[in-house]
Design a protein around this motif. Sequence first.
Motif, PDB file in Angstrom:
ATOM      1  N   ASP A  28       1.107  -1.176  -0.041  1.00 45.64           N
ATOM      2  CA  ASP A  28      -0.102   0.062  -0.102  1.00 45.64           C
ATOM      3  C   ASP A  28       0.678   1.176   0.103  1.00 45.64           C
ATOM      4  OD1 ASP A  28      -2.363  -1.528   0.067  1.00 45.64           O
ATOM      5  OD2 ASP A  28      -2.651  -1.351   2.063  1.00 45.64           O
TER       6      ASP A  28
ATOM      7  N   PRO B 264      -6.159  12.480   2.190  1.00 42.70           N
ATOM      8  CA  PRO B 264      -6.751  11.146   2.601  1.00 42.70           C
ATOM      9  C   PRO B 264      -5.919   9.912   1.846  1.00 42.70           C
ATOM     10  CG  PRO B 264      -8.094  12.238   0.694  1.00 42.70           C
ATOM     11  CD  PRO B 264      -7.158  13.165   1.148  1.00 42.70           C
ATOM     12  N   ASP B 265      -6.387   8.855   2.327  1.00 41.56           N
ATOM     13  CA  ASP B 265      -5.708   7.478   1.642  1.00 41.56           C
ATOM     14  C   ASP B 265      -5.861   7.614   0.257  1.00 41.56           C
ATOM     15  OD1 ASP B 265      -4.633   6.958   4.194  1.00 41.56           O
ATOM     16  OD2 ASP B 265      -6.152   5.494   4.516  1.00 41.56           O
ATOM     17  N   HIS B 266      -6.868   7.891  -0.235  1.00 45.92           N
ATOM     18  CA  HIS B 266      -7.260   7.496  -1.521  1.00 45.92           C
ATOM     19  C   HIS B 266      -6.435   8.855  -2.844  1.00 45.92           C
ATOM     20  CE1 HIS B 266     -10.579  10.353  -0.695  1.00 45.92           C
ATOM     21  NE2 HIS B 266     -10.468  10.799  -1.765  1.00 45.92           N
ATOM     22  N   ALA B 267      -6.189   9.734  -2.102  1.00 46.32           N
ATOM     23  CA  ALA B 267      -5.454  10.984  -2.860  1.00 46.32           C
ATOM     24  C   ALA B 267      -4.380  11.497  -1.982  1.00 46.32           C
ATOM     25  CB  ALA B 267      -6.510  12.100  -3.029  1.00 46.32           C
ATOM     26  N   LEU B 268      -3.388  10.604  -1.705  1.00 44.93           N
ATOM     27  CA  LEU B 268      -2.182  11.195  -0.861  1.00 44.93           C
ATOM     28  C   LEU B 268      -1.314  11.914  -1.636  1.00 44.93           C
ATOM     29  CD1 LEU B 268      -1.170   7.932   1.093  1.00 44.93           C
ATOM     30  CD2 LEU B 268      -2.185   9.918   1.974  1.00 44.93           C
TER      31      LEU B 268
ATOM     32  N   SER C  19       1.915  12.446  -6.074  1.00 45.17           N
ATOM     33  CA  SER C  19       0.838  11.638  -5.725  1.00 45.17           C
ATOM     34  C   SER C  19       1.571  10.279  -4.884  1.00 45.17           C
ATOM     35  CB  SER C  19      -0.065  11.160  -6.609  1.00 45.17           C
ATOM     36  OG  SER C  19       0.465  10.530  -7.779  1.00 45.17           O
ATOM     37  N   SER C  20       2.876   9.918  -5.307  1.00 43.26           N
ATOM     38  CA  SER C  20       3.872   9.186  -4.769  1.00 43.26           C
ATOM     39  C   SER C  20       4.963   9.487  -4.208  1.00 43.26           C
ATOM     40  CB  SER C  20       3.709   7.863  -5.615  1.00 43.26           C
ATOM     41  OG  SER C  20       4.570   8.123  -6.684  1.00 43.26           O
TER      42      SER C  20
END
Length: 222
Positions: free
Chosen positions: A103, A181-185, A204-205
């Motif tokens: 993840d 948030p987890d879906h849009a770090l 984003s990563s």
Amino acid sequence: MLSDADRAFLTKYTGKAPGNDALWFEALTHGSTGEKRTYERLEFLGDRVLGLAIAEWLHDVSPDDEGRLSQRLNALVSRNTCAAMAREMGLGPHIRLGKQARDDGGQESDNILGDVVEALIGACFVESGWEAARSMVRSLWADAMEGKAGKRKHPKSALQEWAAGNKRRMPEYQLVERTGPDHALRFTVEVTVHGVGAVQATSSSKQDAETLAAEEFMEKYA
């Protein structure tokens, strides 16, 4: 223990089908899985095998003096170069990671990718000896050694080589901020070369942020 896809992958890059499944399974296993045997010991060995293979190769083909040979060696065996090699191989999907590591983008982590490449070299040495491991290294590193025209270096590899060539300390990457948030770090990373400067970038990563930071550093300082 190895999947058919793993076996085909290993055969392609080592030159022969794996004989000891447990050995190669270990080389592909990250500590986040909870397994007792992970790639760390093989990475320790493979790092030394890689260094010797590249040093011997440079000695054979380059007329450069010791200082320049050392600079090229450091660049060619760097974590960034090993990670770039892993990406070219398509290694990521074959690495066994725990859920949290997956993840967190472990399949794209320079540290993990670089370590596993070295672990595979170590496993090749254990199973088949020096000649096989050296052949594996020479096959994988052929383009990097020749510096083929038109082959664009990964920004992190380019920065690593720039630092070595200018007798600077190796680039250091630090996660400055993780937001959203987890879906849009969103990850903000800073790259620093001591005595030169520092640059931050956000993506984003974490891996993409490091790449952008290296690219912007080169544009600003190189």
